[in-house]
Design a protein around this motif. Sequence first.
Motif, PDB file in Angstrom:
ATOM      1  N   SER A  12       3.907  -9.564  -6.184  1.00 21.95           N
ATOM      2  CA  SER A  12       2.896  -8.640  -5.683  1.00 21.95           C
ATOM      3  C   SER A  12       2.672  -7.482  -6.645  1.00 21.95           C
ATOM      4  O   SER A  12       1.530  -7.107  -6.935  1.00 21.95           O
ATOM      5  N   ASN A  13       3.762  -6.956  -7.170  1.00 21.74           N
ATOM      6  CA  ASN A  13       3.643  -5.843  -8.123  1.00 21.74           C
ATOM      7  C   ASN A  13       2.894  -6.283  -9.385  1.00 21.74           C
ATOM      8  O   ASN A  13       2.041  -5.550  -9.905  1.00 21.74           O
ATOM      9  N   ASN A  31      -0.800  -6.604  -8.652  1.00 25.52           N
ATOM     10  CA  ASN A  31      -1.444  -5.300  -8.497  1.00 25.52           C
ATOM     11  C   ASN A  31      -1.611  -4.582  -9.833  1.00 25.52           C
ATOM     12  O   ASN A  31      -2.467  -3.708  -9.956  1.00 25.52           O
ATOM     13  N   GLU A  32      -0.810  -4.962 -10.822  1.00 27.20           N
ATOM     14  CA  GLU A  32      -0.929  -4.364 -12.162  1.00 27.20           C
ATOM     15  C   GLU A  32      -1.921  -5.115 -13.044  1.00 27.20           C
ATOM     16  O   GLU A  32      -2.164  -4.718 -14.177  1.00 27.20           O
ATOM     17  N   PRO A  38      -5.700  -4.199  -5.354  1.00 26.57           N
ATOM     18  CA  PRO A  38      -4.297  -4.368  -4.942  1.00 26.57           C
ATOM     19  C   PRO A  38      -4.141  -5.097  -3.611  1.00 26.57           C
ATOM     20  O   PRO A  38      -5.012  -5.026  -2.738  1.00 26.57           O
ATOM     21  N   HIS A  80      -1.029  -5.653  -0.704  1.00 26.83           N
ATOM     22  CA  HIS A  80       0.257  -5.079  -0.299  1.00 26.83           C
ATOM     23  C   HIS A  80       0.968  -6.026   0.662  1.00 26.83           C
ATOM     24  O   HIS A  80       0.471  -6.293   1.755  1.00 26.83           O
TER      25      HIS A  80
END
Length: 272
Positions: free
Chosen positions: A210-211, A214-215, A220, A222
């Motif tokens: 997920s991180n 989102n990068e 994004p 969550h």
Amino acid sequence: MSDHDPQLAAADIRARIDTSKPHSARFWNYFVGGKDNYQVDRDTGEQIKDIFPGLVDVARTSRQFLGRAVRHLAGEQGVRQFLDIGTGLPTADNTHEVAQRTAPDSRIVYVDNDPMVLAHARALLTSTPEGKTAYLDADLYSPDDILKAAADTLDFSQPVALIILNTLGHVADHEEARRLVSRLMAGLPSGSYLVISDSTATSDGMIAASNAYNESGAIPYHVRPVEQIAGFFDGLEIVEPGVVPVTEWRADADSAYDGPAVDAYGAVARKP
């Protein structure tokens, strides 16, 4: 050309599609074996698979959960109306196909605000002669507008199944996400159902994936703990077996899964 010229409409849709960044609908489409994605989505998908291969299982088993939930509602509960928000790109066994295979008179409204999904809406706008399928270019953040527009196709004096799969993670604030779900359910009559599944923060691999997503420049997404997923169903009557990994929700021979635990939970609940 008139304002309603389809060539102008298609050009407007294409202009809204950003191919420089990954997008969740196209990214998910790649993971379930679809072809409606771009190189940036495939590159990000491969990067995520290197970090957490289990996300592929999440994508595929979540799709199977959708099919089982719709078959249960149409076949066992007699539901004939479905409001599917966060439609995504069409693949096999879309909501209307599953519902109308069981009950040909089913009526389905799809809702999404992604231009590429809109471009593919014609693939969704098929229906049995007895039923009806419609598509709304609308935003989850505008629940009242969704309900008003869906009323052109659905009869809100009769039960409706609200389906929100792998979409609520785009709402960063959990309380805001709960408010949106509650407002939508408030507009549906007694006997309606809520179907939700979503990726969950139940492993280090999923959190890392997920991180990384989102990068990537994408909007994004969550992932949430299971108790927050369960919170979406507060005040409703949970259908057995409850809020469980999607692979465990009424699994059948066609969707038997013997892989590692998936980081995605789902449930079906009835509005009393």
